[in-house]
Design an enzyme around this catalytic site. Structure first.
Site, short mmCIF file in Angstrom:
data_model
loop_
_atom_site.label_atom_id
_atom_site.label_comp_id
_atom_site.label_asym_id
_atom_site.label_seq_id
_atom_site.Cartn_x
_atom_site.Cartn_y
_atom_site.Cartn_z
N HIS A 83 -1.99 15.10 -0.42
CA HIS A 83 -1.34 14.05 1.12
C HIS A 83 -1.16 12.26 0.40
CE1 HIS A 83 0.06 12.16 4.12
NE2 HIS A 83 -1.24 11.07 3.98
N ASP A 111 21.52 -5.63 -17.01
CA ASP A 111 20.09 -4.50 -17.22
C ASP A 111 19.11 -4.53 -17.54
OD1 ASP A 111 19.61 -2.15 -16.92
OD2 ASP A 111 21.29 -0.91 -18.02
N TRP A 170 -8.97 11.98 -1.50
CA TRP A 170 -7.17 11.42 -2.70
C TRP A 170 -8.72 10.43 -4.67
CZ3 TRP A 170 -5.77 6.32 -3.79
CH2 TRP A 170 -6.60 5.07 -3.11
N SER A 180 3.91 6.31 -17.21
CA SER A 180 5.13 5.70 -15.79
C SER A 180 5.10 4.96 -15.51
CB SER A 180 5.21 6.78 -15.06
OG SER A 180 6.10 6.62 -13.90
N SER A 181 3.77 4.35 -14.78
CA SER A 181 3.72 3.05 -13.68
C SER A 181 4.00 2.06 -15.31
CB SER A 181 2.70 3.36 -13.33
OG SER A 181 2.59 3.83 -12.33
N HIS A 199 -8.48 -0.83 -5.60
CA HIS A 199 -8.46 -2.32 -4.33
C HIS A 199 -7.31 -3.03 -5.16
CE1 HIS A 199 -8.67 -3.79 -0.81
NE2 HIS A 199 -8.21 -4.76 -1.03
N GLU A 212 -5.25 -1.53 -7.12
CA GLU A 212 -3.72 -0.03 -6.41
C GLU A 212 -3.26 -0.81 -5.13
OE1 GLU A 212 -2.15 1.80 -7.83
OE2 GLU A 212 -1.98 3.06 -6.66
N TYR A 215 -2.92 -3.75 -3.48
CA TYR A 215 -1.79 -4.59 -3.58
C TYR A 215 -0.52 -4.16 -4.29
CZ TYR A 215 -5.61 -6.62 -0.60
OH TYR A 215 -7.10 -6.76 0.30
N SER A 218 10.32 -10.66 2.61
CA SER A 218 10.43 -12.11 2.39
C SER A 218 11.99 -12.51 2.25
CB SER A 218 9.96 -12.67 1.23
OG SER A 218 8.64 -12.88 1.25
N HIS A 278 -16.29 -3.66 -1.48
CA HIS A 278 -16.24 -3.19 0.22
C HIS A 278 -15.86 -2.41 0.50
CE1 HIS A 278 -11.60 -4.99 0.32
NE2 HIS A 278 -11.41 -3.72 0.51
N HIS A 279 -15.20 -0.92 -0.85
CA HIS A 279 -15.16 -0.04 0.69
C HIS A 279 -16.76 1.00 -0.25
CE1 HIS A 279 -11.33 0.19 0.06
NE2 HIS A 279 -10.88 -0.76 -1.32
N THR A 285 -3.60 -13.88 3.04
CA THR A 285 -2.07 -12.81 4.02
C THR A 285 -1.99 -13.94 4.94
OG1 THR A 285 -3.70 -11.57 3.39
CG2 THR A 285 -2.15 -10.89 4.46
N LYS A 332 1.64 -16.26 4.67
CA LYS A 332 2.71 -15.25 4.68
C LYS A 332 2.92 -14.79 6.08
CE LYS A 332 3.29 -13.67 0.69
NZ LYS A 332 3.45 -13.37 -0.11
N ARG A 384 -13.70 10.53 9.41
CA ARG A 384 -12.57 11.26 8.45
C ARG A 384 -12.78 12.39 7.60
NH1 ARG A 384 -11.67 7.06 3.06
NH2 ARG A 384 -9.94 8.09 2.93
#
Lengths: 536, 190, 379
Positions: A87, A116, A152, A180-181, A264, A266, A268, A279, A313-314, A339, A342, A461
Site C-alpha cells: 500500500h 512541448d 515501505w 523513470s523519476s 525526507h 521525498e 517534500y 497557489s 528526525h525519523h 510552511t 505559505k 503502527r
C-alpha cells in the site's frame, strides 16, 4: 479502451479547428505506445496513477477491514505486513508521484508557452518503463514467500537477511521507478529552463511551474540515493557485502540514515507540487492575485533546502547522541516557518477577495485546513522528547496521512477538476464534483482524525491486531475508510463522464483564471504554442 | 545557442548530477563512519591498537559493564568473566570473555563490539581485543578471549558508567547459503 | 498458494459484542515517572499552541469565506504583497518556536542522563518475545505473549488485557533509578512502555541505553514499536512496579523457583506428564511459527508434522531445539527454556499430530546435554 476512443474524438475536433498546426495524433494503440506528445503522455501518467491509486486503495481497505475489530478476521499477520508495505509503495511511487508528473506534462508547456516538453522521446520512455516496474512489484504478491513485508521504509536487516526472496524484484522495481523519476525530472528542468516563451521570465513563472522546478531538483538529488541504498541491499543479499550487516562490520542504523536522506526530501517531493497547485487555484476563485508571490518562491526553495538537514528526525529513538537529537529537532522546527508563510499567504489571498466555491476551490480550501492540521502534528512530532511517545504509533500514521491524503491527493483532485475542462473541452459537472468533495472530506476526517487518538492512547503502527481499548476508534476509522474509498468511484465516474460529454467549455473556463493555459481553446489542441506567445 | 544544444548541455549536467548523487549514496558509508567517530553515534569503537599511557586519574572511578550477546542462531555459551569492572581513567585493564561451543560441529564466530553511551566510545581504547579476529571453536571446545583496554582521561565528567557489549555472530563457512536461498530451497531442515 | 488465508471459523463470533471492553482514552498518558510527566506537559503545551494558531489562521480564513464571497457582492481588492506583514508573520512563528525549543531541550537533556542507576536490566528483542536479564542478579528469563491463540482467532472471548499480557512480568522496584541496556537478537525491535515514556530501539549488534525511575507501584503495559516481522503485533511488554522491599522478596522467590525447576529435572517424568507440559510450552514458544497444528507456514516456517527431524533421530532433534539452525528463523532454545520444558516440548513434537514415535525425552537427558557443554566450558 474508453480512453483512446473518447480522447481521440476530442482531438479530431481539435485538429479541425487548427488545421494550420501540425498533424493530429496517430490512430490506435500505437498512438499511446509511441507518442511523444506532452498531452498524451500527461494523460497516460494520470490514468496510470489513477489505476495505482485504486490498487493501493483496495489494499488500504483490506487493512482497514482487518482492523475493523480486534482479533484476526480476514488475513494472516504475514499477509497484513505485505499489504501495509505494498500500500505504501504503490501510493507513494505509483499514485502520488506519477500524478504530479502527469500534471507537469500536461500543464507546464502550456503554462510557459512551450510547444512541448524539451525531450519528448525521453518523456515517452520515462512513462513506459513505469508499468513494467509496477507489474514486477505487484507480481511479488504471487511469489513463493510472498511480497515484500518489511514496510515501505524497508529497514535492514528485516529487508535483507530476513527478507522474502521477492526482495530482489522489489529492488529492481525501485531501480526502474527511480530511473523513470530522474528522466522525468531532467525533462521538466530542461523544459522550464530552456523552453519558456519570450518574456516569460523566471519571476513570472506560475507557482505550479516554480514548485515543480524545485521538486525536479530534489528528485535528481535524492532518487539516485534511493537507487544507491537498494543497490547496497542487493549486494548485501547476493554478493556477501556487509553494508548493513552487523556481523561483517556493517550497521543497520546506517541503512536508516541513507534511507531517510532520500526519504525526507521525498516527502517534500510529494507536497511541493501540491503547494504549487493550490497557489494556482486559490487566486482564481478569489479573483485576486496570489499574495506574496516572491515569498512563496523563497519559502518553497527554503523548504527544499531544509529537507536535506532534517532526515534523522525519523530516527529519534535509534539512540542518537544528545547533540544529534537537538540539531535535528531544531532544524525540523525551522521548517514550520516557511510552511507557515505559505499558509498565511493563501489566507491573505482569500482575504478581501471575491470568493466562489467551485469544486476545485473546495478541494483547495480543504487542503489548506487539513494540511495545516497535518503540519501541526508534524510540529509536535518534531519535538524530540515528545516524539519518544509518538514515534511509530498511529499518531504518526495520522500525521502523514493528513499531509498525504487531504494534502497531496486532494491537491491532485483539485488540479484534475481545475484543468479537466481544458483537457476535455467539457464544463465540469459541479453537482457531482461537490458530492465527491463532501463525501471525501467527511470520509477522510472520519478515517484519519481518530488515528490521532489511538496513537496517543498507545497503539503502535503496522500491527494486524490490537488491544481492546483501541477498538472503538479503529472501528470508526475503518468506517471512514470505506466511505472515503468508495466515494472515489464518484471521482472516476465524474472524470469518465467529463471525457465523454458535457457542456462546451470556453477557453477561459473559470472567470478568475489567469495564465497562458487559459488563452488556448478548450479542449487544448493537440499542439499548442507552436509559435511562442508574447508575454509581457 | 539553440534550444537543442542548450538542452544537450543541461541534460549532460543533470545526468552527471544524478550519477554523482548515486555515488554520494555510497560515499555516505565512509562519511557515516567519520560522523560516528566525531559524534560517537551508535557506540562504534574506532580506537584500537597500542596507546600511550600518560598517568592514571585516581580521582575518578568508572564502572564498565561487560555484556555478551548471542545473535540469532548462535548456540555458543558466551559471556564476560567479570560483568562489572571498575577502573580509573588512564588505567590499563585486562579482562576476558569466555566462549564455548556446545554443538557437535566446528564453528567460526565474529564478535562485534558496541558501547553505550555512544559518546563514550571515543574514550574507550582497546589495546588488544578478541573482536579484531574471528574465532574458531571445534565441537565442545571452549576458550578465554582476552581484552585489554584503557579509558581515556579525557572522558567527560558526566559519564560515570560505560557499557561494553559484544555480540557474537555465526560466520561459519557452512552457513554460506543465505537465508533467502534457504527459503527458496524449501527449508526442509526445520 | 493462499494469498489471503481466510480465518473462516471465526466470522459470526466477531459480530457478537465483545465481552471485555477496556476504557478508551483520547490523549497521551501522563505516566508514572518524572520524565513521562514533563513529556506530557510538553505535549499539552505544544498542543494548545497549535490550537491557538489554528484558531487565528482558520478564523481569518473562515471570516473571509463568509464575508468576502462573490454571492454577497464582495469585490476583490488588489493588494498582493506587503513586506512588513510578511516579515512579521515570519518572525512571530520563529519566536514561538524558540519558546517551544527551550523546555523541549531541558526535557531531552534530563532523558539523556542515565548516571547513578541502582539496577541494570538488559533487554533483548527476539522474534517475537523479549528477554530480560537482571545483571548482577543471576536472573534471566523470556517474556512471551500470554493471550491464547483462540482469543486471537475469535474462538474465545477476549480477556481484559487482550494482547497486552505476558507469561512473565518484568518486575522492577519503584523509587529506584533503573538503567535498561537494549539490544536485539535478530532484527530491530523497539521497547516501549508509554507510562514510563521509555521507547528505545533494540538493534542487533548494538547496545542502547535508556533509564526510568517509577514513582508508583502498578502494572504498566507496552508493545514493540518497530516492525520486526510477522508477529510484531504479538510481543507485548508488561512492567510490574513494586516497592523496593517487595522487589527484593520477589528476586529471592524467583531465584528459588529457578532452583526448584532445576530440581524437577532430576525426577522421572511420564510420557503423559511430558506431553501435557509440552503442549503448553509448544503453544507459547513454537506455535507462532510452526503453528498449533504442527503444519508450519512453509517455506519460511516448515511443518513439524511428519517432518524428518520430528520423527527421525532423537539426537538431531534435541540438537536443533537446543542450538537452533544457523541461517534460518529457528532459534536456539537452550537459554530460553529449562530442561523440563525442553524435554517436554521435544517429546510433544515427537508424539503430537500423528507423529507417533512413542519416545519420551527425559529432562535428565537434556540436562546431561547441557551439562556436558557446561563442563566443556570449565576446561
Amino acid at each position: 479502451m474508453a480512453i483512446s476512443d473518447t480522447t481521440g474524438g476530442m482531438d479530431t475536433t481539435a485538429g479541425e479547428l487548427h488545421e494550420e498546426h501540425h498533424h493530429g495524433p496517430a490512430k490506435g494503440i500505437g498512438r499511446w505506445l509511441f507518442t511523444t506528445n506532452h498531452k498524451d503522455i500527461g494523460s497516460l501518467y494520470l490514468w496510470f496513477s489513477l489505476l495505482m491509486f485504486l490498487t493501493g486503495g483496495v489494499m488500504a481497505l483490506l487493512i482497514r477491514a482487518e482492523l475493523f475489530q480486534p482479533g484476526l478476521q480476514l488475513v494472516e499477520p504475514g499477509f497484513f505486513n505485505q499489504m501495509t508495505t505494498m500500500h505504501g509503495l504503490i501510493m507513494v511511487f505509483g499514485a502520488v508521484m506519477p500524478a504530479f508528473v502527469g500534471l507537469a506534462n500536461w500543464m507546464i508547456p502550456m503554462m510557459i508557452g512551450a510547444p512541448d516538453m524539451a525531450l519528448p522521446r525521453m518523456n515517452n520512455w520515462s512513462f513506459w518503463i513505469l508499468p513494467f516496474a509496477f507489474a514486477m512489484l505487484v507480481s511479488t504478491l504471487f511469489m513463493d514467500g510472498g511480497a515484500p513485508n518489511f514496510g515501505w521504509t524497508f529497514y535492514a536487516p528485516l529487508s535483507t537477511t530476513y527478507a522474502p526472496p521477492s526482495v530482489t524484484y522489489f529492488i529492481f522495481a525501485i531501480h526502474i521507478m527511480g530511473a523513470s523519476s530522474i528522466m522525468g525530472a531532467i525533462n521538466i528542468i530542461a523544459t522550464i529552463l530552456n523552453m519558456r516563451a519570450p518574456g516569460m521570465t523566471m519571476m513570472k513563472l506560475p507557482l505550479f511551474v516554480w514548485s515543480w522546478l524545485i521538486t525536479a531538483f530534489l528528485l535528481i538529488a535524492v532518487m539516485p540515493v534511493l537507487a544507491g541504498v537498494v543497490t547496497m541491499m542487493l549486494m548485501d543479499i547476493h554478493f556477501g557485502t556487509s553494508f548493513f550487516n552487523a556481523a561483517g562490520g556493517g550497521d543497520p542504523v546506517l541503512f536508516q540514515h541513507v534511507f531517510w536522506f532520500f526519504g525526507h526530501p521525498e516527502v517534500y517531493i510529494m507536497i511541493l507540487p501540491a503547494f504549487g497547485i493550490i497557489s494556482q487555484i486559490i487566486p482564481t476563485f478569489s479573483r485576486k492575485k496570489l499574495f506574496g508571490y516572491a515569498s512563496m518562491v523563497y519559502a518553497t526553495a527554503s523548504i527544499a533546502i531544509l529537507s536535506f538537514l532534517v532526515w534523522a528526525h525519523h530516527m529519534f529513538t535509534v539512540g542518537l547522541p544528545l547533540v544529534g537529537e537537538l540539531f535535528f529537532m531544531f532544524a525540523t522546527m525551522l521548517i514550520a516557518v516557511p510552511t507557515g508563510v505559505k499558509v498565511f499567504n493563501w489566507v491573505a489571498t482569500m482575504f478581501r477577495g471575491s470568493l466562489t466555491f467551485e469544486t476545485p476551490m473546495l478541494f483547495a480550501i480543504a487542503f489548506v485546513v487539513l494540511f495545516t492540521i497535518g503540519g501541526f502534528s508534524g510540529l509536535m512530532l518534531a519535538i524530540a522528547p515528545v516524539d519518544f511517545q509518538y514515534h511509530d504509533t498511529y499518531f504518526v500514521v495520522a500525521h502523514f496521512h493528513y499531509v498525504l491524503v487531504p494534502g497531496a491527493i486532494f491537491s491532485i483532485m483539485a488540479a484534475v477538476y481545475y484543468w479537466l475542462p481544458k483537457w476535455t473541452g467539457h464544463q465540469l459537472n459541479e453537482t457531482m464534483g461537490k458530492l465527491h468533495f463532501w463525501l471525501s472530506f467527511v470520509g477522510v476526517n472520519i478515517t484519519f482524525f481518530p488515528m490521532h487518538f489511538i496513537g496517543l492512547a498507545g497503539m503502535p503502527r503496522r500491527i494486524p491486531d490490537y488491544a481492546l481499548q483501541f477498538a472503538d476508534f479503529n472501528m470508526v476509522a475503518s468506517i471512514g475508510a470505506f466511505i472515503f474509498g468508495f466515494s472515489q468511484l464518484l471521482f472516476v465516474w465524474n472524470v469518465i463522464q467529463n471525457v465523454r460529454s458535457g457542456e462546451k467549455a470556453t477557453s477561459q473556463v473559470w472567470e478568475g483564471a489567469e495564465g497562458l493555459e487559459w488563452t488556448v481553446d478548450s479542449p487544448a489542441p493537440y499542439h499548442t504554442f507552436s509559435t511562442p506567445p508574447k508575454v509581457d | 545557442m539553440t534550444v537543442r544544444s542548450a538542452n544537450r548541455r543541461l541534460i549532460t549536467r543533470l545526468l552527471l548530477a544524478a550519477v554523482l548523487m548515486f555515488g554520494f549514496g555510497f560515499a555516505l558509508v565512509p562519511l557515516y563512519d567519520v560522523f560516528c567517530r566525531v559524534t560517537g553515534l551508535n557506540g562504534k569503537i574506532t580506537n584500537t591498537g597500542p596507546v600511550e599511557q600518560t598517568g592514571v586519574d585516581t580521582q575518578r572511578l568508572v564502572k564498565v559493564r561487560m555484556i555478551g550477546v548471542n545473535n540469532e542462531g548462535m548456540p555458543w555459551q558466551f559471556g564476560p568473566i567479570d560483568s562489572l569492572v571498575e577502573v580509573n581513567p588512564g588505567e590499563m585493564r585486562q579482562t576476558a570473555f569466555q566462549a564455548s561451543n556446545p554443538t557437535g560441529r566446528s564453528m567460526v564466530a565474529q564478535a562485534i563490539p558496541s558501547v553505550a553511551p555512544g559518546e563514550a566510545a571515543q574514550y574507550l581504547h582497546k589495546v588488544n581485543c578478541f573482536c579484531f579476529n574471528s574465532q574458531t571453536l571445534a565441537a565442545g571446545e571452549s576458550v578465554d578471549m582476552p581484552l585489554l583496554f584503557v579509558i581515556d582521561k579525557e572522558l567527560p565528567e558526566h559519564i560515570r558508567s560505560i557499557t561494553l557489549s559484544y555480540t557474537l555472530f555465526d560466520i561459519s563457512p557452512d552457513k554460506t547459503a543465505s537465508r533467502s536461498e534457504e527459503v527458496q530451497m524449501g527449508g526442509s531442515r526445520i | 498458494m493462499g494469498m489471503i488465508r481466510i480465518i473462516s471459523r471465526s466470522f459470526p463470533l466477531t459480530l457478537l459484542p465483545l465481552t471485555a471492553r477496556a476504557e478508551w482514552t483520547l490523549n497521551l498518558s501522563p505516566g508514572v515517572t518524572e520524565i513521562s510527566r514533563s513529556i506530557y506537559d510538553l505535549h499539552m503545551t505544544i498542543f494548545w499552541i497549535c490550537v491557538a494558531i489554528g484558531c487565528v489562521v482558520f478564523g481569518i480564513m473562515f471570516w473571509s469565506i463568509f464575508h468576502h464571497r462573490k454571492s454577497r457582492g464582495a469585490k476583490a481588492h488588489h493588494f498582493h504583497e506587503h513586506t512588513l506583514v510578511e516579515v512579521i508573520w515570519t518572525l512571530i512563528p520563529l519566536g514561538i518556536l524558540v519558546a517551544m525549543a527551550v523546555p523541549a531541550t531541558a526535557t531531552l537533556v534530563k532523558m539523556y542522563d542515565p548516571k547513578d542507576a541502582g539496577l541494570d536490566v538488559q533487554v533483548t528483542g527476539y522474534q517475537w518475545k523479549w528477554r530480560y536479564q537482571y545483571l548482577d542478579q543471576d536472573l534471566d528469563f523470556f517474556s512471551n505473549l500470554a493471550t491464547p491463540r483462540e482469543q486471537v482467532s475469535n474462538e474465545q472471548a477476549k480477556s481484559e488485557n487482550y494482547l497486552l499480557e505476558v507469561d512473565r512480568h518484568l518486575v522492577l522496584p519503584t523509587d529506584t533509578k533503573i538503567r535498561f541496556l537494549l539490544t536485539a537478537n535478530d532484527v530491530i525491535h523497539s521497547w516501549w512502555v508509554p507510562a514510563l515514556a521509555v521507547k528505545k530501539d533494540a538493534i542487533p549488534g548494538f547496545i542502547n541505553e535508556a533509564w526510568t525511575q517509577i514513582d508508583e507501584p502498578g502494572i504498566y503495559r507496552g508493545q514493540c514499536a518497530e516492525l520486526c516481522g510477522k508477529d510484531h503485533g504479538f510481543m507485548p511488554i508488561v512492567v510490574e512496579a513494586v516497592p523496593p522491599e517487595e522487589f527484593q522478596q520477589w528476586l529471592a522467590d524467583a531465584k528459588a523457583e529457578k532452583a526448584a525447576a532445576a530440581e524437577a529435572a532430576n525426577r522421572s517424568w511420564t510420557l503423559d506428564e511430558l506431553m501435557q507440559r509440552g503442549e503448553q510450552v509448544y503453544l507459547s514458544s513454537c506455535a507462532a511459527c510452526h503453528q498449533a497444528s504442527g503444519e508450519g507456514l512453509p517455506p519460511a516456517f516448515p511443518a513439524l508434522k511428519n517432518s524428518p527431524i520430528a520423527v527421525g533421530d532423537v539426537g538431531a532433534h534435541i540438537d536443533i531445539v537446543l542450538n537452533g539452525k544457523s541461517g534460518t528463523a529457528m532459534q536456539a532454545f537452550r537459554d530460553q527454556l529449562d530442561p523440563v520444558e525442553l524435554a517436554a516440548v521435544i517429546t510433544y513434537e515427537r508424539n503430537a499430530w500423528g507423529n507417533s514415535t512413542g519416545e519420551a525425552v527425559s529432562p535428565t537427558q537434556i540436562a546431561d546435554r547441557l551439562g556436558a557443554a557446561a563442563e566443556g566450558e570449565g576446561n
